[in-house]
Design a protein around this motif. Structure first.
Motif, mmCIF file in Angstrom:
data_model
loop_
_atom_site.group_PDB
_atom_site.id
_atom_site.type_symbol
_atom_site.label_atom_id
_atom_site.label_comp_id
_atom_site.label_asym_id
_atom_site.label_seq_id
_atom_site.Cartn_x
_atom_site.Cartn_y
_atom_site.Cartn_z
ATOM 1 N N THR A 87 2.407 66.269 -4.364
ATOM 2 C CA THR A 87 0.916 65.828 -4.834
ATOM 3 C C THR A 87 0.339 66.065 -3.893
ATOM 4 O O THR A 87 -0.333 65.978 -2.075
ATOM 5 C CB THR A 87 0.896 63.785 -4.962
ATOM 6 N N ILE B 277 -1.124 58.158 -18.923
ATOM 7 C CA ILE B 277 -2.122 59.560 -17.580
ATOM 8 C C ILE B 277 -0.871 58.415 -16.288
ATOM 9 O O ILE B 277 -0.351 57.091 -15.143
ATOM 10 C CB ILE B 277 -3.148 58.266 -17.468
ATOM 11 N N LEU C 292 -10.182 64.186 -10.365
ATOM 12 C CA LEU C 292 -9.365 63.408 -11.681
ATOM 13 C C LEU C 292 -9.738 62.332 -13.070
ATOM 14 O O LEU C 292 -9.498 62.662 -14.077
ATOM 15 C CB LEU C 292 -8.356 62.232 -10.815
ATOM 16 N N TRP D 61 -1.994 65.689 -14.738
ATOM 17 C CA TRP D 61 -3.136 66.134 -13.610
ATOM 18 C C TRP D 61 -3.925 67.504 -12.957
ATOM 19 O O TRP D 61 -3.240 68.575 -13.579
ATOM 20 C CB TRP D 61 -2.554 65.562 -12.384
ATOM 21 N N HIS E 128 -11.559 63.932 -15.193
ATOM 22 C CA HIS E 128 -10.463 65.442 -15.646
ATOM 23 C C HIS E 128 -10.642 64.771 -17.593
ATOM 24 O O HIS E 128 -10.381 64.640 -18.442
ATOM 25 C CB HIS E 128 -9.220 65.568 -15.376
ATOM 26 N N TYR E 129 -10.195 62.574 -17.310
ATOM 27 C CA TYR E 129 -9.152 62.491 -18.384
ATOM 28 C C TYR E 129 -10.067 61.605 -19.032
ATOM 29 O O TYR E 129 -10.579 61.432 -20.741
ATOM 30 C CB TYR E 129 -8.417 61.346 -18.075
ATOM 31 N N GLY F 116 -1.909 56.094 -11.975
ATOM 32 C CA GLY F 116 -2.338 57.238 -12.794
ATOM 33 C C GLY F 116 -3.556 54.751 -13.583
ATOM 34 O O GLY F 116 -3.934 54.801 -14.390
#
Length: 259
Positions: A168, A8, A63, A37, A66-67, A86
């Motif tokens: 970002t 990540i 985030l 991402w 999502h993971y 990450g």
């Protein structure tokens, strides 16, 4: 050696920052994924020239969700390895009980770990940006050279900046300061084994901050480890000696991970 690793990446980067780790782990027989991402699944050039407006609204909770969805879709829990933001995401995923083992490399601080003044100074352009909470922000080449990868040889800094650095979301930096979406149950007994890795010369996530997180994680009965690499900056996954970092992370996770 077999197993699955999910890598990540952090802010300002894409999965390409993991290319060296991915190739080394695959050569060792691991199955490796490095999902981007949300809104970053395009080329470096496209991300720089026209970042998706949705990126400006991306927060820490989104985030992690999502993971988490990607992990839960796998047949077996993977080893989770994250760098920078990450690394924070990895800790939050581990707090949900996800992953067979977790490694946070130079992680952004969770709530309860005060940001180091040096890190605040390094990130000052983010906090000084007008309406930074709602904007996609860009790191300057000077910022990369002095605060992100200052130990990289001078001749290599422009190349690395052009190869890896992308815009970002500013929102995630403000959320860290406000404790929004980055709270961890430090005494959580149900998280997987966790290793925190720091770079002695890191100006973005100073070693003292990473060690402070380690001390808080010791409240949990789950296994917690800490390792500091001397002379390394925040760019330790891509500067000279990156192999040591990759090998330490994987060996520890394989030794201590569940299953």
């Amino acid at each position: 050696m077999t197993g699955t690793v999910m890598l990540i990446h952090g802010a300002w980067l894409t999965p390409s920052a993991w290319d060296r780790f991915r190739q080394r782990y695959e050569a060792a027989g691991m199955t490796v994924s490095a999902p981007p991402w949300p809104y970053l699944d395009r080329s470096i050039d496209a991300l720089r020239s026209s970042p998706d407006p949705g990126l400006a609204r991306l927060g820490i909770a989104e985030l992690v969700d999502h993971y988490a969805a990607l992990i839960e879709a796998l047949p077996h829990p993977p080893i989770l390895i994250g760098h920078s933001f990450g690394g924070l995401v990895v800790q939050l995923l581990a707090d949900r009980g996800l992953g067979s083992a977790a490694v946070a490399i130079d992680p952004a601080p969770a709530f309860g770990v005060p940001p180091h003044p040096l890190a605040f100074w390094t990130s000052l352009p983010v906090f000084a940006a007008w309406n930074g909470w709602n904007r996609v922000l860009r790191m300057s080449e000077r910022g990369f050279a002095t605060g992100f990868a200052q130990t990289l040889p001078e001749a290599e800094k422009p190349y690395a900046y052009e190869k890896y650095i992308v815009p970002t979301p500013g929102r995630i930096f403000f959320q860290v300061l406000l404790g929004t979406g980055n709270r961890i149950r430090w005494a959580n007994p149900d998280r997987p084994p966790l290793l925190l890795i720091a770079g002695e010369k890191d100006r973005t996530a100073p070693a003292t901050t990473v060690h402070a997180a380690y001390r808080r994680h010791l409240r949990s009965p789950a296994l917690t480890g800490y390792h500091e690499f001397s002379g390394r900056s925040h760019w330790l996954c891509n500067e000279a000696g990156w192999e040591e970092v990759a090998d330490r992370a994987l060996a520890w996770a394989l030794q201590h991970g569940a299953g």
